[in-house]
Write a protein that holds these residues in place. Structure first.
Motif, short mmCIF file in Angstrom:
data_model
loop_
_atom_site.label_atom_id
_atom_site.label_comp_id
_atom_site.label_asym_id
_atom_site.label_seq_id
_atom_site.Cartn_x
_atom_site.Cartn_y
_atom_site.Cartn_z
N GLN A 68 0.84 -1.19 0.00
CA GLN A 68 0.00 0.00 0.00
C GLN A 68 0.88 1.25 0.00
O GLN A 68 0.63 2.20 -0.75
N GLU A 72 1.25 4.23 -2.72
CA GLU A 72 1.11 5.64 -2.35
C GLU A 72 2.15 6.50 -3.05
O GLU A 72 1.90 7.65 -3.38
N ARG A 80 -5.15 5.57 -4.89
CA ARG A 80 -4.87 5.64 -3.45
C ARG A 80 -6.17 5.61 -2.64
O ARG A 80 -6.26 4.91 -1.63
N ASN A 81 -7.18 6.32 -3.11
CA ASN A 81 -8.48 6.33 -2.41
C ASN A 81 -9.15 4.96 -2.47
O ASN A 81 -9.77 4.52 -1.50
N GLN A 84 -7.43 2.71 -0.01
CA GLN A 84 -7.85 3.05 1.35
C GLN A 84 -9.27 2.54 1.62
O GLN A 84 -9.56 2.10 2.73
N VAL A 87 -9.08 -0.99 2.75
CA VAL A 87 -8.67 -1.06 4.16
C VAL A 87 -9.84 -0.69 5.07
O VAL A 87 -10.10 -1.37 6.07
N ASP A 88 -10.56 0.35 4.72
CA ASP A 88 -11.65 0.85 5.58
C ASP A 88 -12.85 -0.09 5.63
O ASP A 88 -13.62 -0.02 6.59
#
Length: 115
Positions: A68, A72, A80-81, A84, A87-88
């Motif tokens: 990750q 980045e 990148r979003n 993320q 992950v979220d």
């Protein structure tokens, strides 16, 4: 020999052409290098993502975090979003599927791969 003699001997057009070709070749090499860096980072990320899903271990999670971070460094904001979002949404399967599709779309767009 002065500059006027050089321009006359070699022709201004050929000098300009040589400069433009040098610039375009350099730009092409940079674009190729950037593409290869992004591709390698994305492959590593997807392999780590798979490993984290299969093993669900701390080591696999750390490997995913490493890839990750590499992404980045080389990817645009959309990718990148999307990473993320993966992950979220770790705890919510429905949202994870949506994030998974968004990641695939963002990677396709960045690499210029069409369906």
């Amino acid at each position: 020999m002065d500059i006027i003699s050089l321009l006359t001997a070699f022709g201004l057009g050929s000098i300009v052409t040589a400069l433009i070709q040098t610039y375009l070749n350099r730009r092409s090499k940079i674009e190729d290098r950037n593409f290869e860096e992004r591709k390698a980072a994305y492959i590593g990320l997807l392999q780590a993502y798979h490993r984290a899903a299969v093993e669900n271990s701390e080591e696999a999670g750390k490997e995913f975090a490493y890839w990750q971070m590499r992404c980045e460094l080389v990817s645009p904001a959309k990718v990148r979003n999307a990473i993320q979002a993966i992950v979220d949404t770790n705890e919510t399967p429905k949202e994870r599927r949506i994030a998974h599709e968004a990641l695939k779309g963002a990677l396709r767009d960045d690499l210029g791969v069409s369906i």
